[in-house]
Scaffold this motif. Structure first.
Motif, PDB file in Angstrom:
ATOM      1  N   CYS A  63       0.484  -0.785   0.232  1.00  0.00           N
ATOM      2  CA  CYS A  63       0.302  -0.003   0.060  1.00  0.00           C
ATOM      3  C   CYS A  63       0.920   1.077  -0.063  1.00  0.00           C
ATOM      4  O   CYS A  63       1.032   1.416   0.723  1.00  0.00           O
ATOM      5  N   ALA A  64       0.508   2.228  -1.384  1.00  0.00           N
ATOM      6  CA  ALA A  64       1.168   2.881  -1.569  1.00  0.00           C
ATOM      7  C   ALA A  64       0.263   4.435  -1.453  1.00  0.00           C
ATOM      8  O   ALA A  64       0.572   5.219  -2.231  1.00  0.00           O
ATOM      9  N   LEU A  65      -0.594   4.418  -0.076  1.00  0.00           N
ATOM     10  CA  LEU A  65      -0.790   5.318   0.009  1.00  0.00           C
ATOM     11  C   LEU A  65      -1.014   6.142   1.548  1.00  0.00           C
ATOM     12  O   LEU A  65       0.278   6.010   1.831  1.00  0.00           O
ATOM     13  N   TYR A  66      -1.435   7.820   1.200  1.00  0.00           N
ATOM     14  CA  TYR A  66      -1.748   8.429   2.439  1.00  0.00           C
ATOM     15  C   TYR A  66      -1.762   7.534   3.784  1.00  0.00           C
ATOM     16  O   TYR A  66      -2.848   6.466   3.785  1.00  0.00           O
ATOM     17  N   PRO A  67      -1.208   7.904   5.342  1.00  0.00           N
ATOM     18  CA  PRO A  67      -1.667   7.344   5.984  1.00  0.00           C
ATOM     19  C   PRO A  67      -2.968   6.286   6.777  1.00  0.00           C
ATOM     20  O   PRO A  67      -3.262   5.040   6.937  1.00  0.00           O
ATOM     21  N   LYS A  68      -3.991   7.290   6.291  1.00  0.00           N
ATOM     22  CA  LYS A  68      -5.139   7.648   6.665  1.00  0.00           C
ATOM     23  C   LYS A  68      -6.107   6.280   5.281  1.00  0.00           C
ATOM     24  O   LYS A  68      -6.796   5.406   6.043  1.00  0.00           O
ATOM     25  N   LEU A  69      -5.825   7.133   4.728  1.00  0.00           N
ATOM     26  CA  LEU A  69      -5.768   6.021   3.302  1.00  0.00           C
ATOM     27  C   LEU A  69      -6.178   4.498   3.537  1.00  0.00           C
ATOM     28  O   LEU A  69      -6.820   3.600   2.585  1.00  0.00           O
ATOM     29  N   THR A  70      -4.344   4.405   3.799  1.00  0.00           N
ATOM     30  CA  THR A  70      -3.732   2.743   3.788  1.00  0.00           C
ATOM     31  C   THR A  70      -4.617   1.993   4.408  1.00  0.00           C
ATOM     32  O   THR A  70      -5.064   1.465   4.464  1.00  0.00           O
ATOM     33  N   VAL A  71      -5.089   2.279   6.046  1.00  0.00           N
ATOM     34  CA  VAL A  71      -5.580   1.770   6.692  1.00  0.00           C
ATOM     35  C   VAL A  71      -7.125   1.646   6.696  1.00  0.00           C
ATOM     36  O   VAL A  71      -7.855   0.034   6.870  1.00  0.00           O
ATOM     37  N   GLU A  72      -7.834   2.433   6.080  1.00  0.00           N
ATOM     38  CA  GLU A  72      -9.120   2.148   4.932  1.00  0.00           C
ATOM     39  C   GLU A  72      -9.324   0.972   3.797  1.00  0.00           C
ATOM     40  O   GLU A  72     -10.103   0.560   4.092  1.00  0.00           O
ATOM     41  N   PHE A  73      -8.674   1.080   3.713  1.00  0.00           N
ATOM     42  CA  PHE A  73      -7.805   0.562   2.223  1.00  0.00           C
ATOM     43  C   PHE A  73      -8.039  -1.170   2.905  1.00  0.00           C
ATOM     44  O   PHE A  73      -8.949  -1.981   2.690  1.00  0.00           O
ATOM     45  N   VAL A  74      -7.018  -1.206   3.108  1.00  0.00           N
ATOM     46  CA  VAL A  74      -6.638  -3.076   4.275  1.00  0.00           C
ATOM     47  C   VAL A  74      -8.002  -2.778   4.907  1.00  0.00           C
ATOM     48  O   VAL A  74      -8.369  -4.327   5.394  1.00  0.00           O
ATOM     49  N   GLN A  75      -8.135  -1.717   5.640  1.00  0.00           N
ATOM     50  CA  GLN A  75      -9.107  -2.420   7.097  1.00  0.00           C
ATOM     51  C   GLN A  75     -10.684  -2.925   5.980  1.00  0.00           C
ATOM     52  O   GLN A  75     -11.597  -4.338   6.347  1.00  0.00           O
ATOM     53  N   LYS A  76     -10.622  -2.359   4.503  1.00  0.00           N
ATOM     54  CA  LYS A  76     -12.510  -2.253   3.604  1.00  0.00           C
ATOM     55  C   LYS A  76     -11.906  -4.268   3.590  1.00  0.00           C
ATOM     56  O   LYS A  76     -12.743  -4.419   3.308  1.00  0.00           O
ATOM     57  N   TYR A  77     -10.357  -4.590   3.098  1.00  0.00           N
ATOM     58  CA  TYR A  77     -10.252  -5.603   2.423  1.00  0.00           C
ATOM     59  C   TYR A  77     -10.010  -6.399   2.526  1.00  0.00           C
ATOM     60  O   TYR A  77      -9.884  -7.828   2.734  1.00  0.00           O
ATOM     61  N   TRP A 224       1.959  15.920   4.235  1.00  0.00           N
ATOM     62  CA  TRP A 224       2.816  16.665   4.309  1.00  0.00           C
ATOM     63  C   TRP A 224       2.088  16.759   5.797  1.00  0.00           C
ATOM     64  O   TRP A 224       2.276  16.722   7.383  1.00  0.00           O
ATOM     65  N   THR A 225       1.262  17.338   5.508  1.00  0.00           N
ATOM     66  CA  THR A 225       0.100  17.563   7.021  1.00  0.00           C
ATOM     67  C   THR A 225      -0.117  17.082   7.895  1.00  0.00           C
ATOM     68  O   THR A 225      -0.794  16.733   8.709  1.00  0.00           O
ATOM     69  N   GLU A 226      -0.965  15.703   6.653  1.00  0.00           N
ATOM     70  CA  GLU A 226      -0.953  14.094   7.774  1.00  0.00           C
ATOM     71  C   GLU A 226      -0.430  13.554   8.143  1.00  0.00           C
ATOM     72  O   GLU A 226      -0.192  13.683   9.482  1.00  0.00           O
ATOM     73  N   LEU A 227       1.028  14.245   7.668  1.00  0.00           N
ATOM     74  CA  LEU A 227       2.021  13.549   8.212  1.00  0.00           C
ATOM     75  C   LEU A 227       2.767  13.509   9.871  1.00  0.00           C
ATOM     76  O   LEU A 227       3.084  12.341  10.677  1.00  0.00           O
ATOM     77  N   PHE A 228       2.398  15.793   9.157  1.00  0.00           N
ATOM     78  CA  PHE A 228       3.271  16.194  10.535  1.00  0.00           C
ATOM     79  C   PHE A 228       1.873  15.738  11.619  1.00  0.00           C
ATOM     80  O   PHE A 228       2.507  15.816  12.609  1.00  0.00           O
ATOM     81  N   PHE A 229       1.115  15.865  11.540  1.00  0.00           N
ATOM     82  CA  PHE A 229      -0.015  15.736  12.562  1.00  0.00           C
ATOM     83  C   PHE A 229      -0.394  14.098  13.039  1.00  0.00           C
ATOM     84  O   PHE A 229      -0.175  13.879  14.276  1.00  0.00           O
TER      85      PHE A 229
END
Length: 281
Positions: A63-77, A224-229
């Motif tokens: 998964c080469a997505l942003y953190p929140k999208l990564t978690v959402e994608f993997v949890q979905k599938y 980077w905003t997402e990563l920083f927070f």
């Protein structure tokens, strides 16, 4: 193996190209933009599209997505992933990703390894992806507590085959603490540095120092905003630390304290030489 790559941006696209060029694995790609997916197919970066029907057949999912999208994608599938399949992320933070996905892996029978390819550019998108992106780079892996030694050996072999020369094993906490300094602080400092009015008139007065310090000022603000927070506690500590250090230089100049300034400069120079020596040996 059949490897699915989720997200064909700079990192995902480079992984796809490297795997296709250096290995015999089948590479399937998923991307929100159909234009990018089509381009990846036409350039031979992937063998085909990673569809809902193909995901359960994959031996590995990257998964080469942003953190929140990564978690959402993997949890979905997660419910349909092949039992024993390995899932790896490529996010720049690990605490926000590893904990929820280790839980999902335990529940549904796949294996999740946190990952962070230590490579990249100050550009983003598939157009800038490169088959040689990972040559001589480090791959950081965050294994689960019950990691299989054979899985780690297989992952090392896979990543070595596409150019990585160092496999670093760590924990989510150690990763986020160190990356706050080595990557995130560097982006903050560079981004702040170019806001000086003098940046607009630097041409003809700048050379390597300016180029080095401004290279990562250009960045993907959303990512980077997402990563920083997601890593705010460690990053705040690093920002506050460099502010305190800079204040010492400012104070020495304001106080016309030549000895104090010399001491600060000498200490920094000696520190750099010491660090370089540690990694040469």
């Amino acid at each position: 193996m059949k490897i699915g790559i989720v997200g064909l941006g700079l990192i995902g696209g480079s992984l796809a190209k490297a795997l296709k060029y250096h290995t015999e694995h089948t590479v399937l790609g998923w991307n929100r933009s159909q234009d990018t997916l089509l381009k990846a197919k036409l350039l031979g970066a992937i063998d085909g599209e990673l569809t809902d029907e193909e995901i359960p057949q994959c031996d590995m999912l990257i998964c080469a997505l942003y953190p929140k999208l990564t978690v959402e994608f993997v949890q979905k599938y997660a419910p349909v992933l092949k039992k024993g399949a390995i899932v790896i992320d490529c996010c720049g933070v690990k605490r926000a990703v590893c904990e929820p996905l280790w839980e999902a892996a335990a529940q549904y029978g796949f294996k999740f390894y946190g990952g962070h390819p230590m490579a990249g550019l100050h550009y983003s998108g598939f157009s800038y992806s490169d088959v040689s992106m990972f040559q001589n780079a480090s791959m950081v892996l965050v294994p689960p507590k019950d990691a299989d030694i054979q899985d780690l050996a297989d992952l090392k072999a896979l990543f070595t085959s596409i150019g990585f020369t160092n496999l670093q094993i760590t924990t989510p906490e150690e990763h986020d603490r160190i990356i706050a300094y080595t990557s995130q602080l560097a982006h903050v400092v560079s981004n702040a540095y170019v806001k000086s009015p003098e940046a607009q008139v630097h041409n003809g007065f700048s050379a390597g120092s300016y180029k080095d310090l401004t290279r990562v000022a250009k960045l993907n603000a959303g990512m980077w905003t997402e990563l920083f927070f997601e890593n705010a506690d460690y990053l705040i500590a690093e920002i506050d630390g460099i502010i305190a250090n800079l204040q010492q230089y400012s104070d020495a100049l304001k106080n016309q304290d030549e000895k104090a300034l010399y001491t600060l400069l000498k200490a920094g120079s000696d520190r750099k030489e010491q660090i370089d020596g540690m990694y040469r040996s």
